[in-house]
Design an enzyme around this catalytic site. Structure first.
Site: not given
Length: 562
Positions: A11, A36, A124, A128, A315, A504
């Site tokens: 994602h 999104k 992966h 990160h 991710d 925000t």
């Protein structure tokens, strides 16, 4: 070395470009596609690539695909195991592995001229880890903790950076996953899995952790740097909630219990890691690192002197981390991130042309910061579109909605504007040199990744940004780094006595954050926002929708188009 990083498999597809160790550009595909998270994290969508984000990164640097020395793809199918062998219920997971293996050829199609032989599969969780250890300032020797839903065969990595090398220390094999447990609860509570976990964190503040003893049977540290996290019988703890049903105290209590057991487990992992490395600095990455409540407890109770969290911890950040890892491996010295503003921007002239094409009446005041501060002081809501867009999920003063923090009703007002649940808080931005007198917690906090206790003397002065538990997730503003924001905050304080403004994200519920001028105009036109500050220009709602507009701008500035 010119290295393009790609995250695509699960994602939040994203691309990042690193040249000679320096991060040149980074962006998420959702900002271009307006979907999104870019896509849903299903095996059937694993082939989709961040084509637009990657093309923009190259364009930003004036490169063609053939100019790249390497492409880092943040998943290594050679390390993966079948889902059922890992105890996961995911019968179509083999599609992901097939698509991952073919990624070099998919990338050649998406980026004509790219040599597929330049594509490198990067584990992966190493991607990160690199996004934290190599991007953090003053972290040549640091510990790294990664936690998310899953990678190839694990859900966690503890590592250490020594100079230009990353040394893995411990990984937790699947099916045990703190991220997946939190995702399961998100779905059980009627929210969108792999998307709305932050809502569970917000809901937890409304509950008490009375189910913690039961949860400890299923989620607990094992004392060796790993943990058990699987098989939680959520339905036995509380009834599931439908997406359109109201939440109950039971739902809040189970959220609070899950948050508490997550924090307990993280603290054990952090202490184990420090016992192995004795480093002063801890860097965090992976989707779990977006849990700012847990981050604050790690900073407050953990053994590390400083905690730094990658602003694109999910991710999307593996695109940057993969590129940095290959860059460091090639001998380039990674340069720390100076900010999260790594996306698109437009010149003043380009913004003026957008407004003229849209036939939008606007002004060009002498100082847009002063105009915005005055609007906020009058309790107006401002859409703030300035500079390069942010990489990661937080609005950090480049694509933001701003409001007056001194009116308690502005929380409900902003949640209505955005179409959000009313239990969700909004955040304050504050001048860095004023933060310590108002907020107690890790400082500075430029990326809004920790929560801070609001000083009792200030809670009634800035009620709109105080969460139900007396905390706030703050963003500190450094005038040297963000002079326009700082100028606006100083003027607002001069007018109101408050050095804090509500901040925000500039979007509405279910939509990606605004990125380009068209997005900004569409959001402004469809939401009850009083002023759009786009570059040096001010668009007032009254002028935009007033019939028979005369073009009179009074003494606030010159009109540039109508």
């Amino acid at each position: 070395m010119r290295i393009l990083g790609i995250n695509a498999l699960f994602h939040d597809p994203a691309a990042a470009l690193v040249i000679d160790g320096r991060t040149v550009a980074a962006a998420e595909e959702e900002r271009f596609s307006r979907r999104k998270h870019g896509k849903r994290p299903l095996p059937f969508s694993a082939w989709e690539l961040p084509e637009q984000a990657a093309a923009w990164c190259l364009k930003r640097a004036g490169l063609r695909p053939r100019d790249l020395d390497a492409v880092a793809y943040s998943f290594d199918p050679a390390l993966a195991r079948p889902a059922d062998a890992m105890g996961l219920d995911d019968p179509w997971d083999h599609l992901r592995l097939t698509y991952a293996r073919e990624a070099p050829h998919f990338l050649r199609t998406a980026l004509p001229g790219l040599d597929p032989e330049t594509v490198r599969f990067v584990p992966h969780h190493m991607a990160h880890a690199a996004s934290g250890a190599y991007a953090a300032p003053d972290a040549d020797g640091c510990s790294v903790l990664v936690l998310d839903g899953r990678g190839e065969r694990a859900s966690h990595l503890a590592a250490r950076r020594v100079g230009g090398r990353l040394q893995p220390l411990r990984a937790q094999d699947l099916p045990h996953s703190l991220g997946l447990v939190y995702e399961e609860l998100t779905e059980h509570l009627g929210f969108l899995r792999s998307s709305d976990e932050f809502k569970v964190m917000a809901l937890a503040s409304h509950g008490t952790p009375r189910m913690l003893p039961e949860l400890r049977r299923f989620v607990y540290p094992t004392g060796d740097g790993g943990f058990h996290a699987a098989g939680v019988p959520w339905a036995q703890l509380c009834a599931p909630r439908g997406p359109d049903e109201p939440w109950t105290q039971y739902h809040a209590d189970v959220a609070a219990s899950a948050q508490a057991v997550l924090e307990e487990t993280l603290l054990d992992l952090v202490r184990w890691l420090h016992g192995r490395t004795h480093d002063a600095v801890l860097t965090l990455a992976g989707g779990v690192a977006l849990n700012c409540v847990a981050n604050s407890r790690i900073a407050r109770e953990g053994p590390f002197s400083r905690v730094w969290v990658q602003p694109a911890a999910g991710d999307a950040g593996t695109a940057l981390g993969g590129a940095l890892l290959l860059s460091a491996g090639a001998g380039d010295a990674p340069e720390p991130m100076t900010g999260a503003d790594l996306g698109r921007d437009w010149s003043d002239a380009e913004l003026g042309a957008w407004l003229k094409t849209a036939a939008v009446p606007c002004e060009k005041p002498e100082d847009i910061a002063v105009t915005v501060a005055r609007t906020l002081a009058d309790n107006g809501i401002v859409a703030w579109f300035q500079g390069r867009s942010e990489y990661g999920p937080r609005a950090l003063g480049h694509r933001s909605l701003l409001a007056h923090p001194g009116h308690a009703g502005n929380l409900e007002r902003l949640n209505d504007v955005k179409g959000r649940e009313q239990f969700r808080p909004v955040a304050p931005m504050v001048l860095a040199d004023r933060a310590a007198e108002i907020f107690d917690g890790p400082l500075p906090s430029p990326y809004m990744l920790f929560v801070h206790d609001v000083a009792p003397a200030w809670r009634d002065r800035v009620p709109a940004v105080v969460h139900v538990d007396g905390t706030a997730r703050i963003q500190t503003v450094d005038p040297a780094r963000e002079p326009l924001l700082a100028r606006m905050l100083r003027e607002f304080e001069r007018l109101t006595g408050l050095p804090v403004v509500v901040n925000t994200s500039l979007n509405t519920a279910g939509r990606p954050m605004v990125d380009d001028p068209r997005d900004a105009l569409e959001c402004f036109g469809s939401s009850p926002v009083d002023l759009l500050a786009i570059g040096p220009y001010a668009v007032r709602r009254g002028a935009l929708f007033r019939t028979g507009d005369t073009g009179d701008t009074g003494d606030t500035g010159e009109e540039v188009s109508r």
